[in-house]
Design a protein around this motif. Structure first.
Motif, PDB file in Angstrom:
ATOM      1  N   UNK A  63       1.345  -1.461  -0.417  1.00 30.09           N
ATOM      2  CA  UNK A  63      -0.242   0.029  -0.026  1.00 30.09           C
ATOM      3  C   UNK A  63       0.810   1.072  -0.194  1.00 30.09           C
ATOM      4  N   UNK A  64       2.312   1.217   0.151  1.00 33.59           N
ATOM      5  CA  UNK A  64       2.796   2.525   0.008  1.00 33.59           C
ATOM      6  C   UNK A  64       3.514   2.664  -0.975  1.00 33.59           C
ATOM      7  N   UNK A  65       2.825   2.774  -2.290  1.00 32.07           N
ATOM      8  CA  UNK A  65       3.200   2.155  -3.667  1.00 32.07           C
ATOM      9  C   UNK A  65       4.970   3.640  -3.877  1.00 32.07           C
ATOM     10  N   UNK A  66       5.703   2.623  -4.316  1.00 32.44           N
ATOM     11  CA  UNK A  66       7.338   2.667  -4.612  1.00 32.44           C
ATOM     12  C   UNK A  66       8.084   2.465  -3.677  1.00 32.44           C
ATOM     13  N   UNK A  67       7.386   2.300  -2.985  1.00 35.37           N
ATOM     14  CA  UNK A  67       8.539   2.181  -1.471  1.00 35.37           C
ATOM     15  C   UNK A  67       9.366   0.453  -1.698  1.00 35.37           C
ATOM     16  N   UNK A  68       8.822  -0.658  -2.407  1.00 39.37           N
ATOM     17  CA  UNK A  68       9.626  -1.523  -2.683  1.00 39.37           C
ATOM     18  C   UNK A  68      10.771  -1.807  -3.264  1.00 39.37           C
ATOM     19  N   UNK A  69      10.714  -0.142  -4.279  1.00 38.97           N
ATOM     20  CA  UNK A  69      11.258  -0.150  -6.010  1.00 38.97           C
ATOM     21  C   UNK A  69      12.336   0.739  -4.866  1.00 38.97           C
ATOM     22  N   UNK A  70      11.969   1.412  -3.632  1.00 38.26           N
ATOM     23  CA  UNK A  70      13.444   1.899  -3.458  1.00 38.26           C
ATOM     24  C   UNK A  70      14.223   1.245  -1.978  1.00 38.26           C
ATOM     25  N   UNK A  71      13.864   0.213  -1.745  1.00 39.81           N
ATOM     26  CA  UNK A  71      14.446  -0.740  -1.232  1.00 39.81           C
ATOM     27  C   UNK A  71      15.476  -1.969  -1.811  1.00 39.81           C
ATOM     28  N   UNK A  72      14.975  -2.070  -3.040  1.00 43.03           N
ATOM     29  CA  UNK A  72      15.753  -3.079  -4.441  1.00 43.03           C
ATOM     30  C   UNK A  72      16.527  -2.389  -4.642  1.00 43.03           C
ATOM     31  N   UNK A  73      16.278  -1.392  -4.745  1.00 43.27           N
ATOM     32  CA  UNK A  73      17.211  -0.013  -5.648  1.00 43.27           C
ATOM     33  C   UNK A  73      18.957   0.051  -4.161  1.00 43.27           C
ATOM     34  N   UNK A  74      18.354  -0.374  -3.362  1.00 42.38           N
ATOM     35  CA  UNK A  74      19.346   0.155  -2.026  1.00 42.38           C
ATOM     36  C   UNK A  74      20.203  -1.396  -2.225  1.00 42.38           C
ATOM     37  N   UNK A  75      19.380  -1.960  -1.802  1.00 43.58           N
ATOM     38  CA  UNK A  75      20.370  -3.169  -2.138  1.00 43.58           C
ATOM     39  C   UNK A  75      20.686  -3.943  -3.536  1.00 43.58           C
ATOM     40  N   UNK A  76      19.932  -3.207  -4.041  1.00 42.61           N
ATOM     41  CA  UNK A  76      21.234  -4.068  -5.931  1.00 42.61           C
ATOM     42  C   UNK A  76      22.185  -3.422  -5.933  1.00 42.61           C
ATOM     43  N   UNK A  77      22.849  -1.430  -5.474  1.00 42.92           N
ATOM     44  CA  UNK A  77      23.790  -1.078  -5.389  1.00 42.92           C
ATOM     45  C   UNK A  77      24.432  -2.129  -4.267  1.00 42.92           C
ATOM     46  N   UNK A  78      24.107  -2.110  -2.775  1.00 44.10           N
ATOM     47  CA  UNK A  78      25.215  -2.893  -2.011  1.00 44.10           C
ATOM     48  C   UNK A  78      25.489  -4.152  -2.585  1.00 44.10           C
ATOM     49  N   UNK A  79      24.447  -4.625  -3.133  1.00 44.88           N
ATOM     50  CA  UNK A  79      24.894  -5.737  -3.760  1.00 44.88           C
ATOM     51  C   UNK A  79      24.720  -6.982  -2.650  1.00 44.88           C
ATOM     52  N   UNK A  80      23.555  -6.581  -2.108  1.00 49.42           N
ATOM     53  CA  UNK A  80      23.298  -7.595  -0.975  1.00 49.42           C
ATOM     54  C   UNK A  80      21.673  -8.138  -1.998  1.00 49.42           C
ATOM     55  N   UNK A  81      21.544 -10.187  -1.850  1.00 49.84           N
ATOM     56  CA  UNK A  81      21.158 -11.057  -1.452  1.00 49.84           C
ATOM     57  C   UNK A  81      21.040 -11.780  -0.979  1.00 49.84           C
ATOM     58  N   UNK A  82      20.092 -12.204  -0.567  1.00 54.63           N
ATOM     59  CA  UNK A  82      19.613 -13.680  -0.020  1.00 54.63           C
ATOM     60  C   UNK A  82      19.308 -13.129   1.675  1.00 54.63           C
ATOM     61  N   UNK A  83      18.460 -11.195   1.943  1.00 56.82           N
ATOM     62  CA  UNK A  83      18.415 -10.554   2.983  1.00 56.82           C
ATOM     63  C   UNK A  83      17.364 -10.109   2.695  1.00 56.82           C
ATOM     64  N   UNK A  84      16.130 -10.453   3.373  1.00 56.14           N
ATOM     65  CA  UNK A  84      15.360  -9.473   2.585  1.00 56.14           C
ATOM     66  C   UNK A  84      15.244  -8.092   4.075  1.00 56.14           C
ATOM     67  N   UNK A  85      15.141  -7.479   3.405  1.00 54.02           N
ATOM     68  CA  UNK A  85      14.803  -5.680   4.767  1.00 54.02           C
ATOM     69  C   UNK A  85      13.149  -5.225   4.013  1.00 54.02           C
ATOM     70  N   UNK A  86      12.732  -5.279   5.484  1.00 51.46           N
ATOM     71  CA  UNK A  86      11.219  -4.612   5.477  1.00 51.46           C
ATOM     72  C   UNK A  86      11.267  -2.989   6.642  1.00 51.46           C
TER      73      UNK A  86
END
Length: 121
Positions: A63-86
């Motif tokens: 329901x927080x439109x666009x927030x998931x993509x913000x999280x994904x972009x930051x994880x991609x920049x860090x190269x962090x796989x296999x770790x959920x961030x909520x």
């Protein structure tokens, strides 16, 4: 599971960030279910999350439109796989506009810094 509560407060809205090892969408849903066993998180307005898996990125805006993509972009920049961030938000009654995305970024940054320090021991 790492849970950092009361990390950001703005115009009545409050934020928390959580995370931990996670390898699939099924595990992500189980992680969210575990988090929501805490009454406070079950009552949250939004529990948005992102996860990079071997099969690709997975996100949920809750329901927080666009927030998931913000999280994904930051994880991609860090190269962090296999770790959920909520990033959890309790709505405080006033719209935050674009500031809400800055708060999501800040929350993820706080989590990543905490996880990095914990890994360094």
């Amino acid at each position: 599971m790492i849970v950092l509560e009361n990390i950001i407060s703005d115009r009545g809205s409050k934020y928390a960030v959580s995370g931990g090892p996670c390898a699939s969408e099924e595990e992500a849903r189980a992680f969210i279910a575990t988090l929501k066993r805490r009454k406070k998180f079950a009552k949250a307005t939004h529990n948005t999350w992102g996860l990079l898996t071997a099969g690709g990125p997975i996100k949920n805006d809750d329901g927080e439109s666009g927030a998931g993509m913000v999280i994904l972009r930051m994880l991609e920049r860090e190269g962090l796989t296999g770790q959920i961030v909520v990033v959890t938000r309790w709505y405080g009654g006033k719209h935050l506009g674009g500031d809400r995305f800055r708060h999501v970024q800040d929350a993820v940054r706080i989590y990543l810094d905490h996880a990095r320090r914990a890994a360094e021991g």
